[in-house]
Design a protein around this motif. Structure first.
Motif, PDB file in Angstrom:
ATOM      1  N   THR A  16      12.891 -26.154 -17.332  1.00  0.00           N
ATOM      2  CA  THR A  16      11.621 -26.377 -18.012  1.00  0.00           C
ATOM      3  C   THR A  16      11.882 -26.846 -19.439  1.00  0.00           C
ATOM      4  O   THR A  16      12.970 -26.627 -19.985  1.00  0.00           O
ATOM      5  N   PRO A  17      10.903 -27.492 -20.073  1.00  0.00           N
ATOM      6  CA  PRO A  17      11.105 -27.987 -21.444  1.00  0.00           C
ATOM      7  C   PRO A  17      11.533 -26.881 -22.398  1.00  0.00           C
ATOM      8  O   PRO A  17      11.047 -25.748 -22.298  1.00  0.00           O
ATOM      9  N   ASP A  23       9.239 -33.552 -21.993  1.00  0.00           N
ATOM     10  CA  ASP A  23      10.520 -33.548 -21.299  1.00  0.00           C
ATOM     11  C   ASP A  23      10.415 -33.006 -19.873  1.00  0.00           C
ATOM     12  O   ASP A  23      11.418 -32.978 -19.156  1.00  0.00           O
ATOM     13  N   ALA A  24       9.230 -32.571 -19.467  1.00  0.00           N
ATOM     14  CA  ALA A  24       9.055 -32.063 -18.099  1.00  0.00           C
ATOM     15  C   ALA A  24       9.228 -33.209 -17.111  1.00  0.00           C
ATOM     16  O   ALA A  24       8.649 -34.286 -17.272  1.00  0.00           O
ATOM     17  N   SER A  25      10.018 -32.983 -16.073  1.00  0.00           N
ATOM     18  CA  SER A  25      10.268 -34.039 -15.096  1.00  0.00           C
ATOM     19  C   SER A  25       9.147 -34.108 -14.069  1.00  0.00           C
ATOM     20  O   SER A  25       8.414 -33.132 -13.842  1.00  0.00           O
ATOM     21  N   ARG A  26       9.052 -35.239 -13.407  1.00  0.00           N
ATOM     22  CA  ARG A  26       8.056 -35.399 -12.344  1.00  0.00           C
ATOM     23  C   ARG A  26       8.324 -34.411 -11.205  1.00  0.00           C
ATOM     24  O   ARG A  26       7.398 -33.858 -10.614  1.00  0.00           O
ATOM     25  N   ARG A  27       9.589 -34.202 -10.897  1.00  0.00           N
ATOM     26  CA  ARG A  27       9.927 -33.258  -9.826  1.00  0.00           C
ATOM     27  C   ARG A  27       9.496 -31.844 -10.182  1.00  0.00           C
ATOM     28  O   ARG A  27       9.028 -31.084  -9.315  1.00  0.00           O
ATOM     29  N   LEU A  28       9.651 -31.448 -11.450  1.00  0.00           N
ATOM     30  CA  LEU A  28       9.204 -30.123 -11.875  1.00  0.00           C
ATOM     31  C   LEU A  28       7.705 -29.990 -11.658  1.00  0.00           C
ATOM     32  O   LEU A  28       7.224 -28.984 -11.116  1.00  0.00           O
ATOM     33  N   VAL A 118      16.441 -28.562  -9.916  1.00  0.00           N
ATOM     34  CA  VAL A 118      15.784 -29.690 -10.578  1.00  0.00           C
ATOM     35  C   VAL A 118      16.335 -29.704 -12.003  1.00  0.00           C
ATOM     36  O   VAL A 118      15.923 -28.897 -12.835  1.00  0.00           O
ATOM     37  N   GLY A 120      17.289 -30.720 -15.900  1.00  0.00           N
ATOM     38  CA  GLY A 120      16.403 -31.128 -16.982  1.00  0.00           C
ATOM     39  C   GLY A 120      16.877 -30.597 -18.320  1.00  0.00           C
ATOM     40  O   GLY A 120      18.088 -30.476 -18.542  1.00  0.00           O
TER      41      GLY A 120
END
Length: 283
Positions: A16-17, A23-28, A118, A120
């Motif tokens: 997580t950010p 910075d949150a990913s699409r997958r998250l 995931v 990040g």
């Protein structure tokens, strides 16, 4: 090695950010919406995260932190066994890195269930990259002990570590931590103090241990902090003349020549035979 049971679910560790929601990913985001179970280190922080991202979780949310992870892990493993996806998130960064996660991964792996991640944001890698210190070899040491004696003992163990060191530290303990580094590693050891990474008031201070210890003692430090410390410098090579002198010094104190040669050679990583011959040649 056990294979995953037919119909079993999976465990997903999601970064997580660490400050900036961008910075949150699409997958998250997708997993927050779709996971059957979300195990969160702090459910209030999770609520703020999903609000900020505009996400509406459909799964069950439960608390999973250092004080209950031993008790909660079997429950989460049962969820995986039932075919559900268990998403593990912590307050910031990657689960299991100075955060809950290891117990669940260990238990799921032991059962042969799928465990994935995931990737990040990572405070450890971000601080390392911004430090200006060598990044080819490093080690993460988490938080140093709070008690002065235990902290000094840990630093003494790391005194000869050649790799770059990364630590986390609480702002109110930073002055004591940096002063302990000065006492253990010397005032000239290069350091970077990284504060509030990816946030509005991000700050990276680079200098010597002595300089940054003085800075920390003279300022009210706030925010999330990572400290990156340069590895121990390579010891200068010892000349053959110095080794011979060390042997002769031990002999003059009463040691047998053979024992003195063995001790000095072992300490310097030198050849006993060659050192013995050099001592004889010097006489």
């Amino acid at each position: 090695m056990r294979e995953s049971e037919p119909g079993a679910g999976r465990v997903v560790l999601a970064a997580t950010p660490i400050g900036n929601l961008g910075d949150a990913s699409r997958r998250l985001i997708e997993l927050l919406e779709e996971a059957d179970v979300i195990a969160a280190e702090d459910t209030r922080r999770l609520h703020r995260l999903v609000q900020g991202l505009g996400v509406h979780p459909s799964g069950r949310v439960l608390s999973y932190h250092e004080h209950n992870e031993a008790a909660k892990t079997p429950e989460l493993v049962d969820e995986v066994r039932s075919g559900r996806t268990v998403l593990l998130v912590t307050d910031a960064g990657m689960p299991s890195v100075s955060d809950p996660g290891y117990r669940l991964v260990e238990a799921a792996v032991a059962e042969g269930f799928t465990v994935t991640a995931v990737p990040g944001p990572s405070a450890v890698l971000t601080a390392l990259a911004l430090s200006g210190l060598p990044t080819d070899r490093f080690c993460f040491e988490g938080f140093l002990p709070r008690k002065a004696g235990e902290r000094a003992a840990r630093l003494a163990e790391l005194g000869s570590e050649r790799r770059t060191l990364v630590f986390f530290e609480a702002p109110h303990r930073l002055p004591a931590m940096l002063r302990a580094v000065v006492d253990s590693f010397g005032a000239e050891r290069p350091i970077a103090v990284c504060r509030e990474l990816t946030k509005t008031y991000e700050e990276v201070l680079r200098g010597t241990a002595g300089e940054l210890a003085d800075w920390a003692e003279g300022n009210e430090v706030r925010g999330e902090i990572a400290v990156v410390i340069g590895g121990a410098p390579e010891a200068p090579p010892v000349s053959a003349e110095d080794l011979v002198a060390a042997v002769n010094g031990l002999v003059s104190e009463g040691a047998r020549l053979k024992d003195a040669v063995a001790a000095v050679a072992a300490d310097a990583g030198a050849s006993r035979r060659e050192l013995y011959a050099a001592v004889l040649a010097s006489r």
